[in-house]
Scaffold this motif. Sequence first.
Motif, PDB file in Angstrom:
ATOM      1  N   ILE A   1       9.768   0.245  10.624  1.00 34.24           N
ATOM      2  CA  ILE A   1       9.038  -0.964  10.214  1.00 34.24           C
ATOM      3  C   ILE A   1       7.865  -0.526   9.339  1.00 34.24           C
ATOM      4  O   ILE A   1       7.066   0.331   9.735  1.00 34.24           O
ATOM      5  N   GLY A   2       7.752  -1.127   8.151  1.00 37.13           N
ATOM      6  CA  GLY A   2       6.608  -0.861   7.285  1.00 37.13           C
ATOM      7  C   GLY A   2       5.461  -1.796   7.623  1.00 37.13           C
ATOM      8  O   GLY A   2       5.612  -3.015   7.565  1.00 37.13           O
ATOM      9  N   VAL A   3       4.316  -1.234   7.973  1.00 42.65           N
ATOM     10  CA  VAL A   3       3.179  -2.039   8.443  1.00 42.65           C
ATOM     11  C   VAL A   3       2.564  -2.845   7.305  1.00 42.65           C
ATOM     12  O   VAL A   3       2.396  -4.069   7.401  1.00 42.65           O
ATOM     13  N   GLY A   4       2.198  -2.183   6.216  1.00 46.45           N
ATOM     14  CA  GLY A   4       1.592  -2.887   5.096  1.00 46.45           C
ATOM     15  C   GLY A   4       2.539  -3.895   4.465  1.00 46.45           C
ATOM     16  O   GLY A   4       2.147  -5.001   4.093  1.00 46.45           O
ATOM     17  N   ARG A   5       3.805  -3.513   4.357  1.00 49.95           N
ATOM     18  CA  ARG A   5       4.793  -4.429   3.790  1.00 49.95           C
ATOM     19  C   ARG A   5       4.927  -5.670   4.660  1.00 49.95           C
ATOM     20  O   ARG A   5       5.061  -6.785   4.143  1.00 49.95           O
ATOM     21  N   MET A   6       4.881  -5.494   5.987  1.00 48.31           N
ATOM     22  CA  MET A   6       4.991  -6.658   6.853  1.00 48.31           C
ATOM     23  C   MET A   6       3.801  -7.587   6.655  1.00 48.31           C
ATOM     24  O   MET A   6       3.960  -8.803   6.560  1.00 48.31           O
ATOM     25  N   ALA A   7       2.604  -7.016   6.570  1.00 51.26           N
ATOM     26  CA  ALA A   7       1.413  -7.847   6.364  1.00 51.26           C
ATOM     27  C   ALA A   7       1.525  -8.640   5.058  1.00 51.26           C
ATOM     28  O   ALA A   7       1.250  -9.849   5.012  1.00 51.26           O
ATOM     29  N   ALA A   8       1.936  -7.965   3.992  1.00 52.42           N
ATOM     30  CA  ALA A   8       2.071  -8.640   2.705  1.00 52.42           C
ATOM     31  C   ALA A   8       3.172  -9.698   2.743  1.00 52.42           C
ATOM     32  O   ALA A   8       3.040 -10.776   2.150  1.00 52.42           O
ATOM     33  N   SER A   9       4.257  -9.390   3.452  1.00 49.00           N
ATOM     34  CA  SER A   9       5.362 -10.344   3.555  1.00 49.00           C
ATOM     35  C   SER A   9       4.937 -11.590   4.316  1.00 49.00           C
ATOM     36  O   SER A   9       5.307 -12.716   3.949  1.00 49.00           O
TER      37      SER A   9
END
Length: 577
Positions: free
Chosen positions: A442-450
């Motif tokens: 799981i990508g943390v920053g990508r999840m936040a941006a998504s």
Amino acid sequence: MKLSKLVGDRFKERPANCQIDSHALMVRGGYIKNVANGIYSQFPPMKRISQKIEAIIRDEMDKIDGQEVLFPVALPGSLWEESGRYESVGSELLRFTDRTGSKMVLGMTHEEASVQLVREYANSYAKYPFMIYQIQTKFRDEARPRAGLIRVREFTMKDAYSFHTSQEDLEQYYHKCYDAYCRIFARCGIPEVAVVKSDSGMMGGNISHEYMLLTPAGEDSIAICPECGYSANVEAAESIVENENKLPKEELKEVPTPHAGTIEELCDFLKIPAENTAKAVVYQRNEDDTFVVAFIRGDLDINEAKLTKVVGCDIHPADIVDDSVLTAGFIGPVGISDKVTVFFDSSLKGIDYLVTGANKVDTHYTGFNVERDCGDVEYYDLAKIAEGGICPQCGKKTITISRGIEVGNIFQLGTKYSKAMNFTYTDENGETQYPIMGCYGIGVGRMAASICEVRHDDFGPIWPITIAPWQVHICCLRSDDEECKAYADNLYETLQNKGIEVIYDDRKARPGAMFADADLLGVPVRVVVSPRNMGEGVVEISTRDKSIQQKTPTADAVTEVENIIAQLKEQIYSHVK
């Protein structure tokens, strides 16, 4: 936290280089700052969001017996040579040498490191099964970074690795991780994430799933069947076609086709449908630039991921020069150079009449029939599934194509890495075996941006209560008013003492500027303190999504804020299964 002391500016104008809304809002709102292409620093709001996502991930990983470890960012190239990926992975892997001349890499994923960590420890069947995970910085030298934190070069990721003595045990644990991921996304406020079958790519293995957040801003295409619920990344979705012999069999005939180097030009010149053409799509192997030609029905497109898997190595679109063994625009399987590797898509199977290139400028063959003119060939599924295509699960022509952002993935790796790196254990019969592995990311920053991409309005993010940088935003509209400031100060202290996270706008700013900043920070609960409200003995309490807007007596404000926070959390957890 007092807003007057918060590091980072917020501004009104949309940055010119931001392609999608989440990127623009995170730059405007003082969440991230670009350092280099695809590399960002995080201001406090983004760091707080990341920490909350990580806490949810850790909680769910610990619940399924995960054990947190930490691998290095810089790894010896020898580990990647053991697995075979030092050469097979392309330029996305950043390679360098240290001062002694030793090969090094920056970790873009950590399968090799996980094997290196446990292969001496896990030498007996009695040590299995187990799962280790980390939350760590990674670096992928992405060729085309875009969309802020959606596609970057440096990123923070949770990656987990499980180890098993049987395929059955791996599948049982894989199902646990599958469910844990669903809970993670629901707890982070995006329960609508779709789970789709995917292509394993460079990770290897036979079974893999991606967790896709459907949004027009997504860079992945998802095939969905609304009839039976089938879903898959288009890179992995089987393409099923029905061929109708609209034209009768004819002898193979060479015909002049001047200036008809594309399928559209050819069909217009010969007055035939694209379904009766065999299109050549040309690639080159990355390792030696030798040509690979895939023949496919003219109305379909090649799925590069499928072709890469069949070829067995990385490929890139071909650059056909004048002295090449191929004749651009007129390539066909009859008489093609033996220096070229040829593949046939299953869409050509059973078609009696096709038009294909004759390997001469301005020349094609008509009446081409694969089985008659090329003999017993092997067919492969190389095509992209298309809108309105046949569902591989229910067989109906109901496939729709949607865009999505990949926010997580899970893989059944099998023994790919344990065999390559000579990682063995002794089973209960005293025999040597290779552990079977699973991998979960799981990508943390990508999840936040998504999440920002699907939870925002024109004014800013609408953060779910579970990951918001703060839970409550206090706006004191007149900090120079003694009564207002005294009440706001006291409310700030009281809420903090109750363990509630508060951002307090104590600045001497215009109300419009305060509300604009509050919108950009996206905090779920807002409390407005003003002289007019004080005169009425109330404060204004609202939620960022506008579902609650009310005036509450000042004496009841703390209790009401606690109640609203509890309601917002209950809404989130109602989706957690």
